[in-house]
Write an enzyme that holds these catalytic residues in place. Structure first.
Site, PDB file in Angstrom:
ATOM      1  CE  LYS A  12       0.334  37.625  28.914  1.00  0.00           C
ATOM      2  NZ  LYS A  12       1.062  38.354  29.955  1.00  0.00           N
ATOM      3  CE1 TYR A  68       3.147  23.010  24.459  1.00  0.00           C
ATOM      4  CE2 TYR A  68       2.776  21.360  26.140  1.00  0.00           C
ATOM      5  CZ  TYR A  68       3.376  22.532  25.727  1.00  0.00           C
ATOM      6  OH  TYR A  68       4.219  23.202  26.573  1.00  0.00           O
ATOM      7  CG  ASP A 128       8.625  20.674  34.495  1.00  0.00           C
ATOM      8  OD1 ASP A 128       7.935  19.762  35.012  1.00  0.00           O
ATOM      9  OD2 ASP A 128       9.326  20.509  33.488  1.00  0.00           O
ATOM     10  CG  ASP A 132       2.458  37.773  33.032  1.00  0.00           C
ATOM     11  OD1 ASP A 132       1.339  37.370  33.401  1.00  0.00           O
ATOM     12  OD2 ASP A 132       2.614  38.868  32.461  1.00  0.00           O
ATOM     13  CG  ASP A 178       4.891  21.334  29.697  1.00  0.00           C
ATOM     14  OD1 ASP A 178       5.436  20.628  30.564  1.00  0.00           O
ATOM     15  OD2 ASP A 178       5.269  21.372  28.504  1.00  0.00           O
TER      16      ASP A 178
END
Ligand code: NAD
Length: 361
Positions: free
Chosen positions: A195, A146, A255, A227, A251
Protein backbone atom coordinates in the site's frame (compact mmCIF):
# COMPACT_ATOMS: atom_id res chain seq x y z
CA UNK A 1 19.09 -39.30 -0.97
CA UNK A 2 18.50 -39.85 2.72
CA UNK A 3 15.48 -37.85 3.90
CA UNK A 4 15.00 -37.17 7.60
CA UNK A 5 11.40 -36.16 8.14
CA UNK A 6 9.74 -35.25 11.43
CA UNK A 7 6.07 -36.22 11.48
CA UNK A 8 3.42 -34.52 13.61
CA UNK A 9 0.23 -36.47 13.10
CA UNK A 10 -1.66 -34.22 15.50
CA UNK A 11 -5.33 -34.45 16.38
CA UNK A 12 -8.70 -35.10 14.74
CA UNK A 13 -8.24 -36.12 11.11
CA UNK A 14 -4.47 -35.44 11.42
CA UNK A 15 -3.37 -39.09 11.85
CA UNK A 16 -5.63 -40.24 8.98
CA UNK A 17 -4.43 -37.71 6.42
CA UNK A 18 -0.76 -37.93 7.43
CA UNK A 19 -0.85 -41.73 7.03
CA UNK A 20 -1.85 -41.25 3.37
CA UNK A 21 0.88 -38.65 2.75
CA UNK A 22 3.45 -41.08 4.22
CA UNK A 23 2.12 -43.83 1.97
CA UNK A 24 2.69 -41.58 -1.05
CA UNK A 25 6.15 -40.49 0.18
CA UNK A 26 7.15 -44.14 0.68
CA UNK A 27 6.12 -44.89 -2.89
CA UNK A 28 8.21 -41.93 -4.07
CA UNK A 29 11.15 -43.25 -2.03
CA UNK A 30 10.83 -46.75 -3.59
CA UNK A 31 10.38 -45.39 -7.12
CA UNK A 32 13.20 -42.85 -7.10
CA UNK A 33 15.64 -44.59 -4.75
CA UNK A 34 15.45 -42.41 -1.62
CA UNK A 35 15.60 -43.64 1.96
CA UNK A 36 13.13 -41.97 4.27
CA UNK A 37 13.60 -41.89 8.01
CA UNK A 38 10.56 -40.66 9.97
CA UNK A 39 10.64 -39.36 13.53
CA UNK A 40 7.23 -39.21 15.16
CA UNK A 41 6.71 -35.98 17.10
CA UNK A 42 3.90 -35.09 19.47
CA UNK A 43 2.24 -31.70 19.31
CA UNK A 44 -1.16 -30.21 20.16
CA UNK A 45 -3.79 -32.22 22.01
CA UNK A 46 -1.88 -35.48 21.49
CA UNK A 47 1.08 -33.96 23.35
CA UNK A 48 -1.12 -32.51 26.12
CA UNK A 49 -2.52 -36.01 26.75
CA UNK A 50 0.97 -37.52 27.11
CA UNK A 51 3.17 -34.65 28.37
CA UNK A 52 0.69 -32.17 29.86
CA UNK A 53 1.90 -29.48 27.44
CA UNK A 54 1.22 -28.90 23.71
CA UNK A 55 4.92 -28.93 22.72
CA UNK A 56 7.98 -29.96 24.71
CA UNK A 57 11.48 -28.57 24.22
CA UNK A 58 12.65 -32.10 23.35
CA UNK A 59 10.16 -32.19 20.48
CA UNK A 60 11.41 -28.82 19.22
CA UNK A 61 14.98 -30.18 19.28
CA UNK A 62 13.92 -33.29 17.33
CA UNK A 63 12.06 -31.12 14.80
CA UNK A 64 15.16 -28.95 14.40
CA UNK A 65 17.28 -32.03 13.74
CA UNK A 66 14.98 -33.07 10.86
CA UNK A 67 15.30 -31.81 7.29
CA UNK A 68 11.61 -30.90 7.36
CA UNK A 69 8.45 -31.59 9.33
CA UNK A 70 5.22 -32.90 7.86
CA UNK A 71 2.20 -32.11 9.96
CA UNK A 72 -1.47 -33.07 9.96
CA UNK A 73 -3.40 -30.61 12.07
CA UNK A 74 -3.89 -29.94 15.72
CA UNK A 75 -6.76 -28.97 17.97
CA UNK A 76 -10.19 -30.25 18.89
CA UNK A 77 -13.73 -29.08 19.26
CA UNK A 78 -13.46 -25.97 21.45
CA UNK A 79 -16.90 -26.59 22.98
CA UNK A 80 -16.43 -30.21 24.03
CA UNK A 81 -12.72 -30.97 24.24
CA UNK A 82 -11.08 -30.87 27.72
CA UNK A 83 -7.99 -29.25 26.09
CA UNK A 84 -9.95 -25.98 25.93
CA UNK A 85 -10.56 -25.92 29.68
CA UNK A 86 -6.81 -25.26 30.06
CA UNK A 87 -5.41 -21.73 30.10
CA UNK A 88 -4.65 -20.41 26.56
CA UNK A 89 -0.87 -20.98 26.81
CA UNK A 90 -1.45 -24.70 27.48
CA UNK A 91 -3.98 -25.32 24.70
CA UNK A 92 -3.18 -27.22 21.45
CA UNK A 93 -2.73 -24.08 19.28
CA UNK A 94 -0.01 -22.76 21.63
CA UNK A 95 2.16 -25.61 20.35
CA UNK A 96 1.91 -24.30 16.80
CA UNK A 97 2.82 -20.74 17.82
CA UNK A 98 5.77 -22.06 19.84
CA UNK A 99 7.19 -24.23 17.03
CA UNK A 100 6.89 -21.33 14.53
CA UNK A 101 8.74 -19.06 16.93
CA UNK A 102 11.42 -21.55 18.02
CA UNK A 103 12.24 -22.54 14.45
CA UNK A 104 12.11 -18.97 13.08
CA UNK A 105 9.46 -19.79 10.46
CA UNK A 106 9.05 -16.34 8.88
CA UNK A 107 7.74 -17.23 5.43
CA UNK A 108 4.33 -18.74 4.87
CA UNK A 109 3.53 -20.26 1.52
CA UNK A 110 0.02 -21.04 0.41
CA UNK A 111 -0.60 -22.29 -3.08
CA UNK A 112 -4.06 -21.61 -4.49
CA UNK A 113 -4.61 -23.98 -7.36
CA UNK A 114 -7.84 -24.48 -9.23
CA UNK A 115 -7.74 -27.83 -10.96
CA UNK A 116 -9.68 -27.81 -14.18
CA UNK A 117 -11.41 -30.98 -12.93
CA UNK A 118 -12.77 -29.16 -9.86
CA UNK A 119 -13.93 -26.01 -11.60
CA UNK A 120 -17.49 -26.70 -10.52
CA UNK A 121 -16.52 -25.95 -6.88
CA UNK A 122 -15.17 -22.51 -7.78
CA UNK A 123 -17.57 -19.64 -7.07
CA UNK A 124 -16.21 -17.57 -9.99
CA UNK A 125 -17.73 -17.39 -13.47
CA UNK A 126 -16.67 -20.01 -16.00
CA UNK A 127 -15.01 -17.60 -18.40
CA UNK A 128 -12.73 -16.48 -15.56
CA UNK A 129 -11.75 -19.98 -14.42
CA UNK A 130 -11.38 -21.72 -17.77
CA UNK A 131 -8.09 -23.64 -17.80
CA UNK A 132 -7.80 -23.35 -13.99
CA UNK A 133 -5.23 -21.21 -12.18
CA UNK A 134 -2.14 -21.80 -10.07
CA UNK A 135 -0.68 -19.15 -7.79
CA UNK A 136 1.49 -19.11 -4.69
CA UNK A 137 0.89 -16.61 -1.92
CA UNK A 138 4.02 -15.85 0.03
CA UNK A 139 3.20 -14.10 3.28
CA UNK A 140 5.63 -12.65 5.81
CA UNK A 141 4.70 -14.33 9.08
CA UNK A 142 6.61 -12.80 11.97
CA UNK A 143 6.53 -9.01 11.50
CA UNK A 144 4.18 -6.17 10.70
CA UNK A 145 0.99 -5.14 12.41
CA UNK A 146 0.41 -8.43 14.27
CA UNK A 147 3.76 -8.19 16.06
CA UNK A 148 4.07 -4.43 16.51
CA UNK A 149 3.61 -2.46 19.71
CA UNK A 150 0.02 -1.98 20.76
CA UNK A 151 -1.82 -0.23 23.53
CA UNK A 152 -5.22 1.14 24.42
CA UNK A 153 -5.28 4.36 26.44
CA UNK A 154 -7.71 7.02 27.44
CA UNK A 155 -6.80 10.39 25.97
CA UNK A 156 -8.80 13.42 27.06
CA UNK A 157 -11.64 11.13 28.11
CA UNK A 158 -11.66 9.25 24.78
CA UNK A 159 -10.57 5.61 24.53
CA UNK A 160 -7.90 5.34 21.86
CA UNK A 161 -6.16 2.21 20.53
CA UNK A 162 -2.76 2.06 18.81
CA UNK A 163 -1.30 -0.74 16.70
CA UNK A 164 2.03 -0.19 15.01
CA UNK A 165 3.13 -1.64 11.69
CA UNK A 166 6.90 -2.03 11.64
CA UNK A 167 9.24 -3.69 9.16
CA UNK A 168 12.97 -3.33 8.90
CA UNK A 169 14.85 -3.81 5.65
CA UNK A 170 16.36 -7.14 6.75
CA UNK A 171 12.93 -8.64 7.42
CA UNK A 172 11.76 -7.52 3.98
CA UNK A 173 14.92 -8.69 2.21
CA UNK A 174 14.82 -12.24 3.57
CA UNK A 175 11.18 -12.81 2.59
CA UNK A 176 11.69 -11.17 -0.80
CA UNK A 177 14.66 -13.46 -1.53
CA UNK A 178 12.55 -16.46 -0.61
CA UNK A 179 9.78 -15.20 -2.92
CA UNK A 180 12.14 -14.80 -5.87
CA UNK A 181 13.76 -18.21 -5.21
CA UNK A 182 10.33 -19.77 -5.35
CA UNK A 183 9.39 -17.87 -8.51
CA UNK A 184 12.53 -19.33 -10.13
CA UNK A 185 11.03 -22.78 -9.58
CA UNK A 186 7.73 -21.66 -11.13
CA UNK A 187 6.66 -19.30 -13.94
CA UNK A 188 9.16 -16.60 -12.92
CA UNK A 189 6.80 -13.80 -12.06
CA UNK A 190 6.50 -11.97 -8.72
CA UNK A 191 3.65 -9.63 -7.86
CA UNK A 192 4.70 -7.67 -4.79
CA UNK A 193 1.65 -6.36 -2.97
CA UNK A 194 1.74 -3.28 -0.77
CA UNK A 195 0.00 0.00 0.00
CA UNK A 196 2.88 2.24 -1.06
CA UNK A 197 0.56 5.14 -1.90
CA UNK A 198 -0.12 5.51 1.85
CA UNK A 199 2.23 3.57 4.13
CA UNK A 200 5.91 4.18 4.84
CA UNK A 201 6.41 0.50 5.62
CA UNK A 202 5.10 -0.28 2.11
CA UNK A 203 7.43 2.26 0.50
CA UNK A 204 10.39 0.58 2.20
CA UNK A 205 8.95 -2.81 1.18
CA UNK A 206 8.84 -1.72 -2.46
CA UNK A 207 12.39 -0.30 -2.40
CA UNK A 208 13.91 -3.44 -0.85
CA UNK A 209 11.94 -5.77 -3.15
CA UNK A 210 13.33 -3.85 -6.13
CA UNK A 211 16.88 -4.24 -4.79
CA UNK A 212 16.37 -7.99 -4.39
CA UNK A 213 14.78 -8.24 -7.86
CA UNK A 214 18.00 -6.89 -9.40
CA UNK A 215 19.64 -10.19 -8.41
CA UNK A 216 17.00 -12.20 -10.29
CA UNK A 217 17.04 -10.87 -13.88
CA UNK A 218 14.96 -13.82 -15.14
CA UNK A 219 12.05 -13.01 -12.83
CA UNK A 220 9.49 -10.39 -13.89
CA UNK A 221 8.50 -8.11 -11.01
CA UNK A 222 5.34 -6.07 -10.77
CA UNK A 223 3.98 -4.02 -7.88
CA UNK A 224 0.29 -3.99 -7.05
CA UNK A 225 -1.64 -2.11 -4.41
CA UNK A 226 -3.40 -4.42 -1.99
CA UNK A 227 -6.90 -3.11 -2.75
CA UNK A 228 -6.36 -3.72 -6.45
CA UNK A 229 -4.95 -7.19 -5.72
CA UNK A 230 -8.09 -8.12 -3.76
CA UNK A 231 -10.13 -7.23 -6.86
CA UNK A 232 -7.80 -8.90 -9.36
CA UNK A 233 -7.95 -12.18 -7.42
CA UNK A 234 -11.60 -12.55 -8.33
CA UNK A 235 -11.47 -10.76 -11.69
CA UNK A 236 -8.46 -12.44 -13.28
CA UNK A 237 -6.71 -14.94 -10.96
CA UNK A 238 -4.80 -16.50 -13.88
CA UNK A 239 -2.47 -13.46 -14.05
CA UNK A 240 -0.72 -14.40 -10.78
CA UNK A 241 2.30 -16.62 -10.21
CA UNK A 242 3.95 -15.66 -6.88
CA UNK A 243 2.23 -13.02 -4.75
CA UNK A 244 4.73 -11.61 -2.24
CA UNK A 245 3.32 -9.62 0.64
CA UNK A 246 3.50 -8.61 4.27
CA UNK A 247 1.77 -10.29 7.18
CA UNK A 248 -1.69 -8.75 7.39
CA UNK A 249 -2.20 -8.29 3.63
CA UNK A 250 -1.11 -11.93 3.18
CA UNK A 251 -3.47 -13.14 5.89
CA UNK A 252 -6.44 -11.63 4.09
CA UNK A 253 -5.39 -12.30 0.49
CA UNK A 254 -4.46 -15.95 1.14
CA UNK A 255 -7.91 -16.64 2.58
CA UNK A 256 -9.52 -14.88 -0.36
CA UNK A 257 -7.41 -16.90 -2.80
CA UNK A 258 -8.21 -20.18 -1.07
CA UNK A 259 -11.94 -19.43 -1.15
CA UNK A 260 -11.86 -19.01 -4.91
CA UNK A 261 -10.40 -22.52 -5.29
CA UNK A 262 -13.50 -23.88 -3.56
CA UNK A 263 -12.21 -26.69 -1.36
CA UNK A 264 -10.29 -26.65 1.92
CA UNK A 265 -9.33 -30.32 1.60
CA UNK A 266 -7.13 -29.47 -1.43
CA UNK A 267 -5.04 -26.63 0.02
CA UNK A 268 -1.44 -27.27 1.02
CA UNK A 269 0.81 -24.90 2.96
CA UNK A 270 4.37 -24.46 4.16
CA UNK A 271 6.21 -22.29 6.67
CA UNK A 272 9.90 -21.78 6.01
CA UNK A 273 12.90 -20.33 7.82
CA UNK A 274 16.25 -19.08 6.55
CA UNK A 275 17.61 -22.59 6.04
CA UNK A 276 16.06 -25.30 3.87
CA UNK A 277 13.91 -26.38 6.81
CA UNK A 278 10.15 -26.11 6.54
CA UNK A 279 6.96 -27.14 8.31
CA UNK A 280 4.45 -28.50 5.81
CA UNK A 281 0.75 -28.89 6.60
CA UNK A 282 -2.69 -28.70 5.04
CA UNK A 283 -4.36 -25.29 5.34
CA UNK A 284 -7.42 -26.77 7.02
CA UNK A 285 -7.80 -27.69 10.66
CA UNK A 286 -8.30 -30.98 12.48
CA UNK A 287 -11.97 -31.27 11.36
CA UNK A 288 -13.24 -32.94 14.56
CA UNK A 289 -16.67 -33.25 12.92
CA UNK A 290 -15.40 -35.94 10.52
CA UNK A 291 -12.45 -37.39 12.48
CA UNK A 292 -12.28 -41.19 12.61
CA UNK A 293 -14.82 -41.66 9.83
CA UNK A 294 -12.28 -42.38 7.08
CA UNK A 295 -13.78 -39.71 4.81
CA UNK A 296 -11.34 -36.76 5.14
CA UNK A 297 -9.65 -35.58 1.97
CA UNK A 298 -5.92 -36.40 2.24
CA UNK A 299 -4.94 -34.41 -0.90
CA UNK A 300 -3.93 -31.17 0.88
CA UNK A 301 -1.52 -33.15 3.06
CA UNK A 302 -0.21 -35.13 0.10
CA UNK A 303 0.38 -31.88 -1.81
CA UNK A 304 2.10 -30.45 1.29
CA UNK A 305 4.45 -33.45 1.14
CA UNK A 306 5.15 -32.56 -2.51
CA UNK A 307 6.01 -28.99 -1.45
CA UNK A 308 8.33 -30.44 1.17
CA UNK A 309 10.21 -32.46 -1.47
CA UNK A 310 10.50 -29.40 -3.70
CA UNK A 311 11.45 -26.70 -1.19
CA UNK A 312 13.30 -28.54 1.61
CA UNK A 313 14.95 -31.33 -0.37
CA UNK A 314 15.14 -29.82 -3.89
CA UNK A 315 13.49 -32.94 -5.33
CA UNK A 316 11.48 -31.18 -8.06
CA UNK A 317 10.96 -34.26 -10.24
CA UNK A 318 9.55 -36.23 -7.28
CA UNK A 319 7.29 -33.31 -6.26
CA UNK A 320 5.98 -33.15 -9.82
CA UNK A 321 5.31 -36.89 -9.77
CA UNK A 322 3.06 -36.44 -6.72
CA UNK A 323 1.23 -33.49 -8.29
CA UNK A 324 0.72 -35.42 -11.51
CA UNK A 325 -0.60 -38.42 -9.55
CA UNK A 326 -3.12 -36.16 -7.76
CA UNK A 327 -4.24 -34.71 -11.09
CA UNK A 328 -4.63 -38.20 -12.54
CA UNK A 329 -6.79 -39.37 -9.61
CA UNK A 330 -9.01 -36.32 -10.15
CA UNK A 331 -9.06 -36.75 -13.94
CA UNK A 332 -10.17 -40.37 -13.51
CA UNK A 333 -13.13 -39.13 -11.52
CA UNK A 334 -12.15 -40.12 -7.96
CA UNK A 335 -13.41 -37.77 -5.27
CA UNK A 336 -13.59 -37.66 -1.49
CA UNK A 337 -16.92 -36.52 -0.11
CA UNK A 338 -15.94 -32.83 0.25
CA UNK A 339 -15.23 -32.48 -3.50
CA UNK A 340 -17.82 -34.99 -4.72
CA UNK A 341 -20.06 -34.06 -7.64
CA UNK A 342 -22.56 -35.88 -9.79
CA UNK A 343 -21.26 -38.73 -11.92
CA UNK A 344 -17.95 -39.02 -10.04
CA UNK A 345 -16.65 -41.98 -7.98
CA UNK A 346 -16.69 -41.37 -4.23
CA UNK A 347 -13.76 -42.80 -2.27
CA UNK A 348 -12.58 -42.62 1.35
CA UNK A 349 -9.32 -41.25 2.77
CA UNK A 350 -7.36 -44.51 2.43
CA UNK A 351 -8.55 -45.31 -1.06
CA UNK A 352 -7.61 -41.83 -2.29
CA UNK A 353 -4.12 -42.31 -0.78
CA UNK A 354 -3.83 -45.76 -2.43
CA UNK A 355 -4.79 -44.36 -5.83
CA UNK A 356 -2.33 -41.47 -5.68
CA UNK A 357 0.48 -43.77 -4.48
CA UNK A 358 -0.31 -46.20 -7.31
CA UNK A 359 -0.07 -43.39 -9.89
CA UNK A 360 3.45 -42.36 -8.82
CA UNK A 361 6.17 -43.13 -11.35
P1 NAD B 1 -11.47 -27.09 10.05
O1 NAD B 1 -10.62 -26.67 8.90
O2 NAD B 1 -10.93 -28.18 10.91
O3 NAD B 1 -12.90 -27.52 9.53
C1 NAD B 1 -13.75 -26.67 8.76
C2 NAD B 1 -14.65 -27.53 7.85
O4 NAD B 1 -13.84 -28.07 6.79
C3 NAD B 1 -15.25 -28.73 8.59
O5 NAD B 1 -16.55 -28.96 8.12
C4 NAD B 1 -14.35 -29.88 8.19
O6 NAD B 1 -15.00 -31.14 8.20
C5 NAD B 1 -13.91 -29.48 6.78
N1 NAD B 1 -12.57 -30.01 6.46
C6 NAD B 1 -11.37 -29.55 6.92
N2 NAD B 1 -10.37 -30.29 6.42
C7 NAD B 1 -10.95 -31.25 5.65
C8 NAD B 1 -10.44 -32.33 4.87
N3 NAD B 1 -9.13 -32.60 4.79
N4 NAD B 1 -11.32 -33.11 4.20
C9 NAD B 1 -12.64 -32.86 4.25
N5 NAD B 1 -13.18 -31.85 4.96
C10 NAD B 1 -12.34 -31.05 5.65
O7 NAD B 1 -11.72 -25.77 10.92
P2 NAD B 1 -12.42 -25.61 12.34
O8 NAD B 1 -13.57 -26.55 12.48
O9 NAD B 1 -12.61 -24.16 12.50
O10 NAD B 1 -11.30 -26.05 13.37
C11 NAD B 1 -11.20 -27.35 13.98
C12 NAD B 1 -9.96 -27.40 14.84
O11 NAD B 1 -8.80 -27.28 14.01
C13 NAD B 1 -9.85 -26.29 15.88
O12 NAD B 1 -9.35 -26.84 17.07
C14 NAD B 1 -8.86 -25.32 15.27
O13 NAD B 1 -8.16 -24.58 16.24
C15 NAD B 1 -7.94 -26.30 14.58
N6 NAD B 1 -7.13 -25.70 13.48
C16 NAD B 1 -5.85 -26.14 13.39
C17 NAD B 1 -5.05 -25.66 12.37
C18 NAD B 1 -3.65 -26.17 12.29
O14 NAD B 1 -3.34 -27.22 12.84
N7 NAD B 1 -2.75 -25.48 11.60
C19 NAD B 1 -5.55 -24.77 11.42
C20 NAD B 1 -6.89 -24.38 11.51
C21 NAD B 1 -7.68 -24.85 12.56
Amino acid sequence: MDLKIGVIKGDGIGPEIVAEAMKVLNKVGDTYGHTIEYTQLLMGGASIDVNGTPLTDETVALARASGAVLMGSIGGDAKTSPWYKLEPSKRPEAGLLKIRKELGLFANLRPAVLYDELRGACPLKEEITEGGFDMMIMRELTGGLYFGERRTVEENGVMTAYDSLTYNENEIRRIAKRGFDIAMKRRKKVTSVDKANVLDSSRLWRKVVEEVAAGYPEVALEHMLVDNCAMQLVKDPKQFDVILTENMFGDILSDEASMVTGSIGMLASASLNETKFGLYEPSGGSAPDIAGKGIANPIATILSAAMMLRFSFDLDREAQAIEAAVERALAEGYRTIDIMSEGKKQVGTEEMGDLIARYIG
